[in-house]
Write a protein that holds these residues in place. Structure first.
Motif, PDB file in Angstrom:
ATOM      1  N   LEU A 836       0.835  -1.199   0.000  1.00 25.68           N
ATOM      2  CA  LEU A 836       0.000   0.000   0.000  1.00 25.68           C
ATOM      3  C   LEU A 836       0.871   1.250   0.000  1.00 25.68           C
ATOM      4  N   GLU A 841      -1.482   3.122   3.917  1.00 25.29           N
ATOM      5  CA  GLU A 841      -0.964   2.308   5.013  1.00 25.29           C
ATOM      6  C   GLU A 841      -1.253   2.999   6.361  1.00 25.29           C
ATOM      7  N   LEU A 844      -4.863   2.748   7.130  1.00 33.28           N
ATOM      8  CA  LEU A 844      -5.202   1.391   7.556  1.00 33.28           C
ATOM      9  C   LEU A 844      -4.982   1.243   9.063  1.00 33.28           C
ATOM     10  N   HIS A 845      -3.824   1.699   9.518  1.00 39.78           N
ATOM     11  CA  HIS A 845      -3.524   1.569  10.943  1.00 39.78           C
ATOM     12  C   HIS A 845      -4.406   2.473  11.795  1.00 39.78           C
ATOM     13  N   ILE A 874      -8.907   2.477  -0.353  1.00 38.33           N
ATOM     14  CA  ILE A 874      -8.328   1.230  -0.881  1.00 38.33           C
ATOM     15  C   ILE A 874      -8.865   0.898  -2.270  1.00 38.33           C
ATOM     16  N   ILE A 880      -4.619  -5.228  -4.300  1.00 35.55           N
ATOM     17  CA  ILE A 880      -4.260  -5.162  -2.873  1.00 35.55           C
ATOM     18  C   ILE A 880      -3.807  -6.545  -2.406  1.00 35.55           C
ATOM     19  N   GLU A 883      -3.250  -9.773   2.799  1.00 38.04           N
ATOM     20  CA  GLU A 883      -3.155  -9.361   4.207  1.00 38.04           C
ATOM     21  C   GLU A 883      -4.023  -8.132   4.470  1.00 38.04           C
ATOM     22  N   VAL A 884      -3.924  -7.174   3.565  1.00 42.11           N
ATOM     23  CA  VAL A 884      -4.701  -5.943   3.747  1.00 42.11           C
ATOM     24  C   VAL A 884      -6.204  -6.242   3.674  1.00 42.11           C
TER      25      VAL A 884
END
Length: 991
Positions: A836, A841, A844-845, A874, A880, A883-884
């Motif tokens: 990403l 990224e 995402l967090h 996204i 992608i 995992e994401v």
RNA sequence: GCCGGAGUGGCGAAAUGGUAUACGCAAUCGACUCAAAAUCGAUCGUCGCAAGACAUGAGAGUUCAAGUCUCUCCUCCGGCACCA
């Protein structure tokens, strides 16, 4: 990755519900098998299965607990999330009467229907723990609790008049009324004297009240090393304030060092007069340090939280401390008060040095915690409940402290007692009123010339009161012809019957004066003399009060004129002295009264738990021995209420009459035929879920200690003064018995906001505006409905249903569904794995953090919006990583369990998504390297720059001033101030 | 009357004192389509051509900066209420 197929919610939801049930995915582990897993007990207020089934509003709370329990399970907790049914009581009985079937049969059908409706929502209940209050195996223990209450003297028979509903043909508790009407059918209730069972809930009133405000943190230790307790010295209690002053610019705290004793402390001051702790703290900072420009932020603890002894001028002081948190605004200082200078050194110390170990103030640790975490600002309460519900309970209990006066009636042996909470103006009392339905009345007026007339009038007043629905009425009354000799020296006071006096509050008799609105109006009407002893400061108003033109009742600010001991004092400020005065002179005693009444616990109806006692021929009450429990409710053909004040059970001779052998003689003992109210079974059900199949005990102590309190309890606010009062009462009783180890049953309570119909009214068959969840689930799917109900608005807020709005939730799920086409296959990932971009990224967090925190705090609507924002970002990517995608669907899994399970499997993961570990975020990745900083000139946004987070303040200010639009605004002007809020904004002030 | 909570676009609403209106719905325009639906792209507080000004129930205050803090008031929702 498999090709995009369309999202078939019907097939997916059916498939996974079957699978979860088969694999027992949501099985709760017994304590022994749970290992090191922390426990989490999340509870719904169990439903009362009516004949109508659920509408879309009912599951809102269940979905919320489901979301929380699923996240907790993924976070590694052993989750107890049970469900059961509360089915005794009037509604089920009346439904059965209407359907011409036995309540037990009707309840069975309704429960089956409810269970089915709950199952298609995909809720994660462990049905092996289901309880049902009408199951003899369950109500055995409801009866057992009753026997214990009886044993401890907390259940008693009473013949006092109670609320009687003529439609429902049963006695009712105060909690079952709404504005003097039966809560179920709306019929005005009558007062009817009859035999009834009553539970002494008032015995627990103080404890229930206290624990509403109690905090669960440990009292700070006494500082006896610094200030040893002096033997023999008097103990003096003081209210003090502690000022914690923080300088945000330099990140330093203000302390004072006592040179003589070499102590370091925060500023401490005794609270003087009517000062608030904030005022005291601010004043002390000014006097001791000279700093004046401090801004009040928060109070860090309530009064009386910190208790410690200090040695002070031959006293042992117990200080009750309130900590006040300030922030320094500027270095502005005034000169220090005389006497303070020289003793102390004023220091600013680093955050890291501001620690309890180095300070005299041992409470510091708690305060620091609260400064860092504002949520803890008021301490951690024993009950983490909405304020409104706590307040409703306080009002319901209605504790009132006052004085009890006893006075003889002239020419009689009778002594009357009067209660007054506003006794400060006791010198003003000029007459006495008694309630028309007061039990002492007949005795009081015996022998009076117009005895009959008085009684008739009193009865008329009672009738009027009942007819008016206990609403405001004109004052009305009649003179009894009797006088009482006032104990406090106001002479002979006439006793009147008054319609505003209530027999069941206080003593039912009141001393009256010019300083009460009702008394004043009453006295004016009947020309009873009045006397003024309390006057306002305002001269003009005081004149009017003196002339009895207006009624003055302000016990807070009013100035007392009598008795002479308190002449010229503000009534409020001498209240405690007046109490001492009255007690010392033997004029009155302290008395606390409650609005709360004992719980009328018997119903003259069939469908309830039988009360487990026998009545012997000689009139004794004998408890049914424990080993004979449960006393099973017999199946009968006719269970309609009799209306005679007797339960229909009384007609079943076979059941009622129990042959006994007493001392070799045969006797017939009769069973109690009244049954328990609907609220009985629900007052302890949360304990049974812990150990639902135990035949020896209500709950095994070890298991009870493991599950402890419910960590989260979710339900409607309408239970504030019913179920939630009763359950707390029973829990405290069980605590006293040693059955439970906690003082309170429900640690955190969250109320569900009602879902209204689209027309804004309550959903009801009557209005024809009911939306059936079965239809919604068939059309849109359970996952969509779940997401929608959580996204609608703040969880605890009432909101109108809007089917059109729901398509947004459906679109959201479909877009997640379609996103699987962008997920890299394993083969692709081997060749070249996608990463990403940094901003995505970071997002995402941030989203993991936000969703986790929001579920914890039940901010479901913002959790979903955070996921939508992430999805919007996204979706812009070509490809992608698996995992994401996995993280995204894991975050969504608690909300939409079916579709995420499907996607989890389809993207090649093993096991159930609902047992996979909850995603964690990386603190380092929460902030991106580049930030956009907005620039204000004189408080208005004039532009923005993008720079590195690590850039120096100087560089950023330089860049800010160079920004094209900004430079236009500051050109040729004098810059007086420049402020840089790291990573956020620059504020430039120009002349 | 006492106590508790809330007032932000057309609607549901978001915002540790730091770019008000995120996210969603509706609406408008465009793409795709014979057409419609669905989908995708764009617009969307008010005034203004723009620069900009004004906007979080009303009014004041604190602050470089207020939806957020302080004070006064208004409205709505909830609890208690002739409770002495």
């Amino acid at each position: 990755m498999k090709k995009n197929t369309s999202y078939d919610h019907i097939a997916i939801e059916k498939k996974w519900q079957k699978e979860w049930s088969k694999k027992k995915t949501y099985k709760t582990l017994d304590p022994k098998k749970a290992g090191k897993k922390p426990k989490y007990y999340v509870l719904d207020m169990f439903p009362y299965p009516s004949g109508e089934g659920l509408h879309v509003g009912h599951p809102k709370g269940y979905i919320a607990t489901d979301v929380v329990s699923r996240m907790k399970r993924m976070q590694g907790h052993n989750v107890l999330h049970p469900m059961g049914f509360d089915a005794f009581g009037l509604p089920a009985e009346q439904y059965a009467i209407k359907m011409k079937t036995n309540p037990a049969v009707a309840v069975g059908k309704n429960v089956a229907r409810y269970k089915k409706q709950l199952e298609i929502l995909g809720l994660d209940y462990d049905w092996s723990r289901e309880v049902n209050t009408t199951d003899p195996k369950y109500y055995k223990w409801t009866q057992w609790i009753f026997l214990k209450l009886l044993e401890r003297g907390l259940a008693y028979e009473s013949y006092e008049p109670i609320n009687w509903c003529p439609t429902c043909k049963t006695g009712l508790a105060n909690e079952d009324l709404e504005d003097g009407k039966c809560e179920r059918c709306g019929t005005p209730v009558e007062k009817k004297p009859m035999r009834q069972w009553v539970l002494k809930i008032t015995e627990y009133a103080d404890r229930m009240l206290e624990d509403l405000d109690a905090t669960d943190y440990v009292m700070p230790k006494l500082i006896d090393k610094v200030n040893p307790h002096q033997k023999g010295a008097p103990i003096v209690k003081r209210q003090v304030a502690h000022a914690i002053v923080f300088d945000p610019q330099h990140k330093k705290y203000l302390i004072i060092r006592n040179k003589k004793f070499n102590w370091d402390t925060v500023v401490i001051g005794g609270i003087e007069g009517n000062e608030s702790p904030v005022e005291t703290a601010q004043r002390e900072v000014r006097e001791e340090t000279g700093y004046v420009d401090i801004e009040f932020k928060r109070i860090l603890g309530g009064q009386t939280e910190a208790q410690y002894y200090t040695k002070h001028k031959g006293e042992n002081r117990i200080a009750y401390a309130t900590a006040v948190y300030f922030e320094l605004k500027s270095d502005k200082r005034v000169s220090i008060a005389e006497g303070e200078d020289g003793q102390n050194e004023i220091l600013w110390i680093d955050e890291k040095d501001f620690v309890p170990g180095k300070m005299v103030n041992s409470e510091l640790e708690i305060w620091l915690e609260r400064i860092k975490d504002p949520a803890k600002g008021w301490g951690t309460p024993l009950l983490n409940w909405p304020q409104s519900i706590k307040e409703a309970q306080r009002n319901w209990i209605g504790r009132s402290e006052g004085m009890l006066f006893t006075s003889p009636v002239k020419d009689s042996d009778i002594k009357i007692k009067t209660f007054s909470a506003h006794f400060e103006a006791f010198k003003a009392d000029t007459f006495v009123v008694i309630a028309p339905d007061h039990p002492l009345l007949k005795e009081l007026i015996k022998g009076a010339k117009n005895e009959n007339e008085i009684i008739q009038f009193a009865e008329q007043l009672i009738a009027e009161r009942s007819a008016s629905g206990y609403e405001y009425r004109e004052p009305k009354g009649i003179f009894t012809g009797k006088y009482t000799i006032d104990p406090v020296g106001n002479g002979e006071l006439p006793i009147w019957i008054a319609n505003y006096a209530l027999a069941d509050y206080g003593t039912g008799i009141v001393k009256c004066s010019a300083h009460d609105e009702r008394d004043f109006a009453f006295a004016k009407k009947y020309q009873i003399p009045l006397k003024v002893v309390l006057l306002p400061e305002d001269k003009e108003l005081a004149e009017k009060v003196k002339k009895l033109e207006v009624c003055y009742v302000d016990m807070k600010n009013g100035i007392l004129h009598e008795p002479k001991e308190f002449h010229g004092k503000k009534a409020h400020s001498v209240r405690s002295e007046i109490i001492s005065y009255l007690i010392d002179n033997n004029l009155a005693e302290k008395k606390t009264t409650y609005r709360l009444k004992d719980w009328v616990f018997s119903r003259q109806r069939y469908w309830g738990e039988p009360i487990p006692v026998y009545h012997t021929p000689d009139g004794r009450v004998v408890p049914v021995p424990e080993k004979e429990l449960p006393v099973v409710l017999p199946m009968v053909k006719s269970y309609e209420p009799t209306g005679t004040g007797e339960s229909p059970l009384a007609a079943i001779e076979k059941w009622v009459n129990v042959p006994m052998k007493v001392n070799g003689k045969k006797e017939i003992w009769k069973r109690e035929t009244n049954t328990m109210p609907q609220w009985a079974g629900s007052s302890w059900y949360y304990l049974r879920y812990m150990d639902p199949k135990n035949t020896k005990k209500l709950v095994d102590p070890k298991i009870e200690q493991y599950w402890n309190q419910t960590d989260l309890y979710v339900g409607g606010a309408e239970h504030a003064t019913r179920h939630l009062i009763y359950a707390r009462f029973w829990h405290k009783f069980l605590y006293d018995l040693g059955v439970v180890s906690t003082k309170e049953p429900f640690m955190k309570l969250q109320s569900v906001g009602l879902i209204m119909a689209e027309d804004g009214r309550k959903m009801s068959k009557r209005w024809g505006n009911v939306v059936n969840p079965d239809d919604i689930i068939a059309t849109y799917g359970a996952d969509t409905m779940r997401v929608y109900e959580m996204f609608m608005g703040p969880f605890n807020q009432a909101i109108a249903w809007n089917t059109q709005s729901m398509v947004g939730s459906r679109r959201f799920i479909e877009r997640i569904w379609n996103l699987q086409n962008k997920v890299q296959s394993t083969a692709e990932a081997k060749k070249h794995s996608v990463v990403l971009p940094e901003d995505a990224e970071t997002l995402l967090h941030q989203t993991i953090k936000k969703v986790t925190e929001d579920i914890e705090s039940m901010g479901f609507n913002t959790a979903i919006s955070a996921m939508m924002i992430l999805l919007n970002r996204i979706e812009k990517e070509e490809k992608i990583s698996r995992e994401v995608f996995a993280i995204l669907i894991q975050l969504l899994a608690p909300f939409a369990p079916h579709v995420t399970e499907e996607l989890w499997k389809a993207s090649g993961n093993k096991g159930s998504i609902h047992l996979a570990p909850w995603p964690t975020f990386d603190t380092k990745k929460l902030q991106s390297e580049t930030v956009t900083i907005s620039i204000q000139v004189n408080g208005k946004i004039r532009g923005s720059i993008t720079c590195n987070r690590t850039d120096s303040k100087e560089a950023i200010l330089q860049a800010a001033k160079g920004e094209a639009n900004v430079s236009k605004w500051i050109e040729g002007k004098h810059i007086t101030k420049e402020i840089y809020v790291p990573g956020k904004l620059v504020s430039i002030v120009v002349d």
